[in-house]
Scaffold this motif. Structure first.
Motif, mmCIF file in Angstrom:
data_model
loop_
_atom_site.group_PDB
_atom_site.id
_atom_site.type_symbol
_atom_site.label_atom_id
_atom_site.label_comp_id
_atom_site.label_asym_id
_atom_site.label_seq_id
_atom_site.Cartn_x
_atom_site.Cartn_y
_atom_site.Cartn_z
ATOM 1 N N LYS A 298 -22.119 -16.690 -23.368
ATOM 2 C CA LYS A 298 -22.192 -15.776 -22.222
ATOM 3 C C LYS A 298 -23.630 -15.302 -21.997
ATOM 4 C CE LYS A 298 -17.755 -15.685 -21.303
ATOM 5 N NZ LYS A 298 -17.245 -16.299 -20.046
ATOM 6 N N ILE A 299 -24.319 -14.935 -23.106
ATOM 7 C CA ILE A 299 -25.708 -14.479 -22.977
ATOM 8 C C ILE A 299 -26.596 -15.631 -22.512
ATOM 9 C CG2 ILE A 299 -27.714 -13.623 -24.276
ATOM 10 C CD1 ILE A 299 -25.826 -11.998 -25.997
ATOM 11 N N ARG A 300 -26.318 -16.832 -23.018
ATOM 12 C CA ARG A 300 -27.106 -18.003 -22.636
ATOM 13 C C ARG A 300 -26.997 -18.262 -21.132
ATOM 14 N NH1 ARG A 300 -24.791 -21.296 -25.807
ATOM 15 N NH2 ARG A 300 -26.100 -20.807 -27.628
ATOM 16 N N ALA A 301 -25.801 -18.151 -20.614
ATOM 17 C CA ALA A 301 -25.596 -18.386 -19.185
ATOM 18 C C ALA A 301 -26.392 -17.385 -18.345
ATOM 19 C CB ALA A 301 -24.106 -18.279 -18.855
ATOM 20 N N PHE A 302 -26.543 -16.172 -18.864
ATOM 21 C CA PHE A 302 -27.257 -15.129 -18.131
ATOM 22 C C PHE A 302 -28.777 -15.234 -18.318
ATOM 23 C CE2 PHE A 302 -29.110 -10.783 -18.546
ATOM 24 C CZ PHE A 302 -29.110 -10.449 -17.196
ATOM 25 N N VAL A 303 -29.212 -15.529 -19.534
ATOM 26 C CA VAL A 303 -30.639 -15.439 -19.885
ATOM 27 C C VAL A 303 -31.366 -16.764 -19.732
ATOM 28 C CG1 VAL A 303 -32.246 -15.016 -21.803
ATOM 29 C CG2 VAL A 303 -30.290 -13.498 -21.447
ATOM 30 N N LEU A 304 -30.717 -17.870 -20.101
ATOM 31 C CA LEU A 304 -31.437 -19.140 -20.243
ATOM 32 C C LEU A 304 -32.173 -19.585 -18.980
ATOM 33 C CD1 LEU A 304 -31.982 -20.935 -22.612
ATOM 34 C CD2 LEU A 304 -30.073 -22.403 -21.923
ATOM 35 N N PRO A 305 -31.573 -19.487 -17.785
ATOM 36 C CA PRO A 305 -32.323 -19.909 -16.590
ATOM 37 C C PRO A 305 -33.643 -19.153 -16.436
ATOM 38 C CG PRO A 305 -30.002 -19.627 -16.062
ATOM 39 C CD PRO A 305 -30.187 -19.096 -17.449
ATOM 40 N N LYS A 306 -33.615 -17.848 -16.655
ATOM 41 C CA LYS A 306 -34.844 -17.052 -16.536
ATOM 42 C C LYS A 306 -35.827 -17.416 -17.650
ATOM 43 C CE LYS A 306 -32.121 -13.207 -14.701
ATOM 44 N NZ LYS A 306 -31.665 -11.823 -14.900
ATOM 45 N N ALA A 307 -35.294 -17.597 -18.864
ATOM 46 C CA ALA A 307 -36.156 -17.913 -20.000
ATOM 47 C C ALA A 307 -36.835 -19.260 -19.808
ATOM 48 C CB ALA A 307 -35.341 -17.907 -21.290
ATOM 49 N N GLU A 308 -36.100 -20.246 -19.295
ATOM 50 C CA GLU A 308 -36.677 -21.584 -19.122
ATOM 51 C C GLU A 308 -37.790 -21.582 -18.086
ATOM 52 O OE1 GLU A 308 -33.236 -23.938 -18.287
ATOM 53 O OE2 GLU A 308 -32.940 -24.502 -20.394
ATOM 54 N N VAL A 309 -37.626 -20.790 -17.044
ATOM 55 C CA VAL A 309 -38.683 -20.675 -16.030
ATOM 56 C C VAL A 309 -39.928 -20.049 -16.650
ATOM 57 C CG1 VAL A 309 -39.358 -19.502 -13.900
ATOM 58 C CG2 VAL A 309 -37.106 -20.572 -14.068
#
Length: 732
Positions: free
Chosen positions: A304-315
């Protein structure tokens, strides 16, 4: 009040992190995925029964504003122990001062020191023409500076002595800074994670220079970091007197506060650890019973946290981190690899020189003597200095500001510790293999060929292990640099939203799963792939002699690690017999020592008597009649001063005439100091050489008070000092 608040918040963080660390430890124990097996053997026995170094040095005594000659001993635990003179040391009289050097910086010029002192109390700078806070009677000072605790002032007479003492002091600082045991798989990660979480809650990201010493010292530094600005603004304007006097008073005030903070920090931290240990059996039982459910729950939360955070983190990684990874890696690789190459070169040279000397001077008897010395090579601060100095080239330049890295000292020190460990592993493997071969050899030629053959085998193993250690160090350093930067960048958009994920954790598992920790793991995963790829590419290109991960040395020595499990090798006892028993004082005087002394207190003082006193200070007292058993002193003034000092220390016995730094006598029971805590753990105690017990008769004949390298055993730790089981002493 401020101290109590900081400690209360930290202890809450520690309790939370303890459960997480315990879960991770049990999970690793069950699943256990270790890295590649080391090829070199690792010495388990600490460096006991030896002193690292001893010699005469001048110390400035603040109470009477005099420079006095002291005999300084650095035992195996890397404390600095100062005696009145060598006679006092040999007679096991209480030391004047014992110093734990964690958190200190070694300065070699008064100008450096004055600059730091002036910066510590803004607005208070001595006017030109006024006497500074410190004057040194020689051009070769050695100053131990600490941002919170009291300072120590030493000097010597020559540049060569200064370099030697500087190397010794730096080794002490390096060792004492590394005070949190990595052998502790629960308490240590819980503590360091709690420190990090607390500082991040105050929006302080990045590396921290004061993560130095044992847990209580680090915690004291954490409190002082917040307390000192407030203390400076409150007390600074009230200080009276000329600028040097105000600076001197400020140092004393800071030191006194640091001690009080240390006492409070120790009490609260010990209580927090005790509470966690009391709950540990129940927590561990729950973990082992519900391991699968806890893992499933954590993975659900992470998804759940990955779905929320990962897109922003990857950018963020793509725009702000990825372009700089190769630059950071290259900046790390060059000095580190040069340092490890120097370790290899020093080891090769020492073994080759030993081989030539053994052949030229005589067989097995000489081999025993040289192996005694070689076995301590990793702990020889002067011989290892050329390796350590390579890390001074480490500069991150603009990258340091971009990624908010306050200092590169953390990485330098870590790499230097790895260098020392690799050197000792190489030496220990060499002496283990050589010991196995000795029974099969006949004559010098066989011995020479065998030494050369074993050296080549060990160097191959060193190259492999060096590559493994360096790759791990590079990955960890890249994470230490980039993860805090990413967390800081993502905090405005992500941190405030984390609370909503708390409801996804079952109450029964709340002690083992934390939203904040899981969030950090997700951020780590976002950059880990790029870091692994960068290090892998460097290895594929064979940069700096790195090996590919697929390069594995299979069964090169299947029985070698079994040899390493045996008893430690005692070269002198095994090949030369047990020497005759000596009186305790004689054993203490002839204690085996890694580095030879520069000067010997048995003869005249190494420096002129006038250097002992500042201009205008009282003349030394006339020497009194020597006590029985003490040889009469020669009729020169220097000898008379030495004899007078020796008699002073003998008359004092258990109580020192000269008052110590904190204003208490040595006769009084020592109370713990903040900068030198009695319980200070220095867990990475340097492993002891296998052959470090008793020297051969030949070694005894060569041994004298000027080398101090040979003897039956090392001196016992000083009596009457507050000292932990681990052997790190307080300053008192």
């Amino acid at each position: 009040e401020k101290t109590g608040k900081v400690l209360g918040e930290f202890c809450r963080c520690y309790k939370e992190q303890f459960g997480v660390a315990l879960f991770n430890s049990v999970r690793y124990e069950i699943e256990g995925t270790g890295g590649p097996q080391a090829q070199l053997l690792h010495r388990k026995v600490p460096l006991e029964d030896h002193v690292i170094y001893s010699g005469n040095i001048f110390q400035y005594i603040e109470e009477n504003k005099k420079w006095r000659n002291r005999f300084c001993v650095v035992p195996h635990n890397y404390g600095l122990v100062l005696y009145e003179n060598k006679l006092a040391y040999e007679r096991e009289l209480p030391p004047r001062v014992l110093i734990n050097s964690a958190g200190y910086k070694i300065l070699t010029s008064v100008e450096q020191y004055l600059e730091l002192v002036n910066n510590s109390l803004p607005g208070v700078t001595p006017k030109s023409g006024h006497s500074p806070i410190l004057k040194c009677p020689t051009d070769f000072p050695l100053i131990l500076w600490h941002p919170y605790a009291r300072h120590y002032y030493f000097c010597v007479m020559t540049g060569k002595e200064q370099e030697k003492w500087r190397a010794v002091f730096q080794d002490c600082v390096r060792h004492c800074n590394n005070g949190i045991s990595e052998d502790s798989k629960v308490e240590a990660p819980a503590f360091t994670d709690a420190i990090r979480m607390y500082r991040q809650s105050k929006e302080q990201y990045g590396t921290w220079d004061m993560l130095c010493g044992n847990e209580t010292q680090v915690l004291s530094n954490l409190v002082m970091e917040e307390l000192l600005p407030e203390l400076r603004s409150t007390i600074g304007p009230r200080l009276k007197g000329k600028a040097p006097e105000r600076q001197r008073t400020w140092i004393q005030v800071s030191d006194a506060v640091y001690r009080m903070v240390y006492e409070l920090a120790k009490a609260q931290y010990d209580a927090a650890v005790a509470r966690c240990e009391q709950e540990r059996p129940q927590l561990e039982s729950t973990i082992r019973t519900d391991m699968d459910q806890i893992i499933t729950s954590k993975e659900h939360l992470a998804s759940k946290i990955r779905a929320f955070v990962l897109p922003k983190a990857e950018v963020c990684v793509r725009n702000h981190v990825q372009p700089y990874i190769s630059s950071i890696l290259e900046a790390l690789m060059t000095p580190t690899s040069q340092g490890f190459a120097e370790v290899r070169e020093v080891f090769f040279k020492e073994v080759t020189d030993m081989n030539m000397n053994v052949v030229n001077e005589g067989g097995l008897e000489k081999l025993v003597e040289y192996m005694e010395k070689l076995s301590h090579l990793a702990f020889h601060p002067v011989k290892m200095q050329s390796c350590y100095e390579k890390m001074d080239q480490l500069k991150l330049e603009g990258l340091q500001q971009r990624f908010d890295v306050s200092s590169t000292s953390v990485f330098k020190q870590r790499a230097q510790i790895h260098m020392r460990q690799q050197m000792d592993d190489a030496v220990y493997t060499f002496e283990t293999l050589l010991h196995q071969e000795l029974g099969k050899l006949q004559g010098k030629d066989d011995l020479c060929k065998s030494i050369q053959r074993i050296l080549e085998r060990v160097l191959k193993k060193f190259d492999y292990d060096s590559s493994t250690v360096r790759k791990k160090f590079f990955r960890e350093a890249l994470l230490q640099i980039t993860i805090p930067f990413l967390l800081k960048k993502l905090a405005p958009t992500c941190k405030g939203e984390l609370a909503k994920f708390q409801e996804l954790i079952f109450e029964d598992f709340a002690s083992f799963i934390l939203v904040e920790n899981t969030y950090e793991e997700v951020v780590l995963q976002s950059v880990m792939k790029d870091i692994m790829q960068a290090v892998k590419e460097a290895a594929v290109q064979r940069k700096h002699n790195l090996y590919r991960d697929s390069m594995v040395m299979h069964n090169s020595d299947p029985n070698l690690h079994l040899l390493g499990e045996g008893l430690a090798i005692d070269w002198s006892e095994e090949y030369s017999g047990q020497p005759e028993a000596e009186p305790a004082a004689e054993r203490r005087r002839r204690a085996k020592q890694v580095v030879s002394v520069i000067q010997d207190d048995e003869g005249a003082l190494p420096y002129g008597a006038e250097a002992l006193l500042q201009p205008g200070s009282p003349e030394p007292r006339e020497p009194e009649e020597a006590p029985p058993g003490v040889p009469p002193s020669p009729p020169d003034a220097v000898k008379e001063i030495r004899e007078a000092l020796a008699q002073e220390s003998l008359r004092d016995g258990t109580g020192a005439e000269e008052r110590l730094m904190n204003g208490t006598d040595t006769s009084a029971p020592p109370s713990p100091r903040a900068d030198v805590p009695a319980e200070a753990k220095v867990p990475h105690v340097t492993p002891a050489p296998p052959g470090a017990q008793s020297p051969s008769p030949a070694c005894h004949q060569r041994s004298d008070s000027k080398t101090g390298e040979h003897g039956e055993r090392s001196p016992p730790q000083p009596r009457g000092s507050t000292e932990s089981g681990e052997g790190v002493q307080t300053e008192f």
